[in-house]
Design an enzyme around this catalytic site. Structure first.
Site, PDB file in Angstrom:
ATOM      1  N   GLU A  67       0.789  -1.228   0.000  1.00 52.81           N
ATOM      2  CA  GLU A  67       0.000   0.000   0.000  1.00 52.81           C
ATOM      3  C   GLU A  67       0.823   1.281   0.000  1.00 52.81           C
ATOM      4  O   GLU A  67       0.367   2.312  -0.503  1.00 52.81           O
ATOM      5  CB  GLU A  67      -0.943   0.014   1.207  1.00 52.81           C
ATOM      6  CG  GLU A  67      -1.953  -1.117   1.241  1.00 52.81           C
ATOM      7  CD  GLU A  67      -2.992  -1.007   0.134  1.00 52.81           C
ATOM      8  OE1 GLU A  67      -3.251   0.128  -0.318  1.00 52.81           O
ATOM      9  OE2 GLU A  67      -3.524  -2.039  -0.287  1.00 52.81           O
ATOM     10  N   SER A 100     -33.995   0.875 -23.985  1.00 50.54           N
ATOM     11  CA  SER A 100     -35.393   0.558 -24.274  1.00 50.54           C
ATOM     12  C   SER A 100     -36.244   0.366 -23.032  1.00 50.54           C
ATOM     13  O   SER A 100     -37.469   0.307 -23.127  1.00 50.54           O
ATOM     14  CB  SER A 100     -35.468  -0.705 -25.141  1.00 50.54           C
ATOM     15  OG  SER A 100     -35.028  -0.426 -26.444  1.00 50.54           O
TER      16      SER A 100
END
Length: 866
Positions: free
Chosen positions: A109, A384
């Site tokens: 990290e 749609s």
């Protein structure tokens, strides 16, 4: 002359003096500029420090875990206890964390954790470059201290101001805390997936072991998880977990924490889930919990921190059975497409009981973490799935259109906007509204919106709760879901709930009641009076049509379960400029049973050339079916309500055994079909010449056979027939379409000139009176080849000799005597649809208003009403 050299020297000295003065001025300017810059830098740095110090001073309570509030489900059973960071957690002291565990996290990290003072300028620079290249915030560049600051005080959003605040808090933390304290706080609070917060809880859950007993491969596995807990935890994704573990081990080796042999050995181990693994660490409810907390903050007037740690009791609508099923299916990788990298195809789902508005469950993403991105309330293009909102719903509500009304599915441009069908068989011409919706046909949907008017579609959408852009969305593209800002799954669930609820509004909510420690009611839900958004008849007709979507031949068959389902699919194209591919951006299914409404969305958070969904909305429909089948078990099965005064008359049955044959001798087309039983049944015959876009009604007939006398040589005609019930004013389903080719006319050449005679004057086919003799190759007068042809209805009928009509040429509009040429209706430009009836997510259509029929005959048979 004596003054000459002295004058030159003076000029040189003066010039040199000016240069020296100019340099001095520049030096002074640079000095003061540098001084100002240094002062500004110092002031800026102090402001950052002071801002961080202020935030820490105002939020000292965030470093402790006071009394938690409790969340209860719909049955009053405790779901979880809240805290300032949420989740299950056991804290651990610095000395109890293995050194190698700390090194694994630091290597992965924040490799310069021991060197920087809260922010890492190198990492920030790298992140800025990547963000600029990607044109969005994609790279974090955060140190462990910054991640802790974000976890304690901030949200997950990636914005400049959030990052600046994060940096100021990180610097303040570095001033207030030691490195050992910071890494300890970080490992106690970081999320490790599956509801486990903190390194001690994660070690116990994933490996059923104490923290001090962790092996290297286990430490690397845990260190790999925080980057993407849903994707890298070994339970959900063992393969991804092992690959990410290898990355962590390689980083540890590169930074000198482990040897080559230790790395190779740890890489080779396969994860096996502990036999006695408990299920106490459960993140299946996280989305719902975060949502209800936000709702509680809004309704109670408390801050989130006050609410979380005030010992309140929060009663919700959560259906734990439904939520558990949703979480299970979203954890199953087989329900989603495989990605090319660690960026997963994402998804979201919400279930609402439309009978009372209670939210049964909610999933905001596959790797949803506490306070993460809830995609249920994120805007996407609906494709749609929006057709019932802007086209079919408002058309039926107008009272002029019904499920059996005939639309025109023809290739038509409205200005520069040219919608295209994406179906296997495109542009089928006349089509009942029910079939148009069932098969998600684009051309007929836009045709219908053009007929009713864009304004009508926008007004209906507004009533259903959608705040569309009144200027930029005023175009025909809204018929296919081409919107400026998109819609959220939450909004779609609210709108479809109205279809399911007999046209009445529904108020989706997750919060029922809040009480304090003394059982005093702080908030109680009070349902608003429902509004009638559409007539019950419209809601019934829409439900009837959307049930067909899940039937054979529909686009949403995968959504079917063991009770009636109505719904609509939606897919939008990727919308990446210059990229030609059929892949998509968004896939939807919005549907409902008689009891619950649910909406599913799938797609990537950021769509690019490497991250598009290859399948359409069928996978979203399948997710709906898998979840609803088990989630709704135990709920009494109902049926869709049918209004007492809804018109049940059915249109006449469709035409069968339709035939169209050209009679060359008689020079007309014979049309015939099987008669339809019923009183007052008539027949409408429609025709379209090959060069025309639309069909026009040729004639009406009481008999099941007619002759088209208005055909012209060399032309091609397509026909269809409908049965029409004059008593009910209802038109039946169109017959099959048949095309007839009319052969070219044959010209008889003039007779050959013989010795002793001459060809009489004329056109070579006329015989002078008194000279007719049988067998001379001429035709007796009166058979239609002597310039005496009978003109047709807009186009002459040639005589038996097959000559060119007597008007000197072919008619410009053969067979159009019963109407003018159809006009080219003007409309609005927009996105070309794709998928199952979708539009690209970006690129807005040109604003304008549709609903123009041209200046000629109607483009199609008029709508019928019962």
């Amino acid at each position: 002359m004596a003054d000459g050299p002295r004058s030159t020297r003076n000029k040189k000295v003066e010039k040199k003096s000016k240069k020296t003065n100019k340099k001095r001025k520049w030096a002074v300017w640079l000095f003061f500029t540098g001084a100002v810059a240094i002062v500004c830098g110092i002031i800026g740095y102090l402001l950052i420090i002071l801002n961080g110090e202020r935030i820490l001073a105002e939020n000292q309570d965030k470093f402790i875990l006071p009394e938690s509030s409790t969340i209860y489900d719909a049955k009053g059973k405790e779901v979880t206890k809240l805290s300032s960071a949420g989740g299950n957690r056991e804290t651990v002291e610095f000395d109890d964390i293995p050194l190698l565990m700390r090194e694994a996290v630091i290597a992965t990290e924040d490799r310069r954790f021991e060197e920087h003072s809260g922010i890492d300028l190198y990492s920030i620079g790298r992140a800025v470059v990547k963000d600029i290249v990607a044109r969005s915030a994609v790279e974090g560049g955060s140190t462990i201290t910054q991640q802790l600051a974000k976890n304690l005080f901030l949200t997950q959003d990636k914005t400049f101001f959030r990052k600046a605040t994060e940096a100021s808090i990180a610097i303040a933390l570095e001033h207030k805390k030691t490195k050992d304290e910071i890494i300890t706080m970080y490992l106690n609070r970081i999320y490790f997936g599956k509801g486990a917060y903190g390194i001690k809880e994660a070690a116990s859950f994933y490996f059923d072991t104490e923290l001090k007993d962790l092996k290297l491969w286990q430490m690397a596995t845990l260190a790999a998880i925080p980057k993407a807990p849903g994707n890298y935890n070994p339970i959900n994704n063992p393969i991804n977990s092992q690959e990410r573990r290898s990355v962590v081990l390689q980083l540890m080796f590169d930074q000198g924490y482990i040897t080559q042999a230790e790395m190779d050995e740890a890489k080779a181990v396969e994860y096996k889930r502990p036999e006695n693994q408990t299920n106490t660490a459960d993140d299946s409810n996280l989305t719902f919990i975060d949502y209800v907390v936000d709702e509680a903050v809004e309704k109670s007037g408390l801050t989130e921190e006050e609410l979380r740690v005030g010992g309140y009791k929060i009663y919700t609508t959560l259906n734990t059975q439904a939520q558990s099923v949703m979480a299970r299916e979203f954890e199953d990788d087989d329900n989603f497409e495989k990605s090319v990298d660690d960026k997963q195809v994402q998804g979201a789902m919400i279930i609402v009981d439309h009978r009372n508005g209670e939210i049964q469950g909610m999933v905001g993403g596959r790797d949803y973490v506490n306070k993460g991105t809830n995609r249920v309330v994120e805007r996407r293009q609906p494709g749609s799935a929006f057709k019932p909102i802007t086209v079919y719903g408002p058309a039926v509500e107008s009272g002029d259109w019904y499920p059996w009304s005939i639309l025109q599915d023809v290739k038509t441009c409205y200005g520069s906007y040219c919608p295209t069908d994406s179906n296997k068989v495109k542009y089928i011409g006349p089509v009942p509204m029910r079939q148009s919706l069932k098969e998600s046909r684009n051309a007929s949907a836009v045709w219908l919106l053009n007929e009713i008017g864009v304004k009508t579609g926008l007004k209906f959408a507004d009533k259903m709760g959608f705040e569309l852009d009144s200027s930029r969305d005023r175009n025909l593209a809204i018929g296919l879901g081409g919107l400026t800002n998109g819609v959220t799954p939450f909004e779609m669930a609210r709108a479809y709930s109205a279809f399911a609820n007999e046209g009445k509004s529904v108020d989706p909510h997750a919060l029922i009641k809040i009480t304090d420690k003394n059982e005093e009611v702080l908030y109680q839900y009070d349902a608003p009076q429902p509004e009638q958004l559409m007539s019950p008849e419209t809601a019934y007709y829409m439900t009837d049509m959307m049930q067909a979507v899940t039937e054979k031949g529909g686009t949403g068959t995968a959504a079917r379960i063991d009770r009636p389902v109505a719904g609509k699919t939606g897919t939008t194209q990727h919308g990446i400029p210059g990229l030609k591919t059929g892949y998509n951006r968004d896939a939807w299914f919005a549907g409902y049973t008689a009891e619950w409404t649910a909406v599913v969305w799938m797609g990537y958070d950021i769509t690019d050339k490497n991250h598009m969904i290859k399948k359409s909305s069928a996978q979203s429909a399948a997710m709906f079916g898998k979840v609803m089948k088990d989630a709704i078990k135990g709920v009494k099965k109902g049926s869709f309500a049918k209004p007492s005064d809804v018109q049940e008359e059915k249109p006449p049955v469709g035409i069968t055994n339709f035939n169209a044959i050209y009679d060359e001798a008689a020079a007309f087309v014979k049309l015939s079909w099987s008669p339809v039983e019923g009183e007052g049944v008539q027949y409408h015959v429609y025709r379209k010449e090959a060069s025309e876009k639309d069909f026009t009604k040729l004639l009406d007939s009481l008999e099941p056979a007619v002759d088209d006398m208005t055909v012209a040589p060399g032309m091609s005609y397509t026909y269809y027939v409908t049965a029409y019930d004059a008593n009910k004013d209802m038109e039946g389903t169109p017959s099959d379409q048949l095309t007839v080719e009319i052969p070219e006319a044959e010209i008889t050449p003039p007779p050959t000139e013989e010795p002793g005679g001459e060809v009489p004057p004329g056109d070579g086919n006329e015989t002078p009176p008194g000279d007719e003799e049988p067998g001379d190759g001429t035709t007796p007068p009166g058979d239609g080849n002597n310039g005496g042809e009978t003109p047709g209805n807009g186009g002459e009928t040639p005589g038996n000799g097959g000559e060119t009509p007597g008007n000197g040429g072919q008619p410009t509009d053969p067979g159009s005597g019963n109407g003018n040429n159809p006009g080219n209706g003007t409309g609005d430009s927009g996105n070309t649809p794709g998928g199952d009836g979708s539009v690209p997510a970006d690129g807005q259509p040109d604003p304008g208003a549709g609903n123009s029929n041209g200046n000629g005959a109607t483009n199609s048979p008029p709508p019928t009403t019962p």
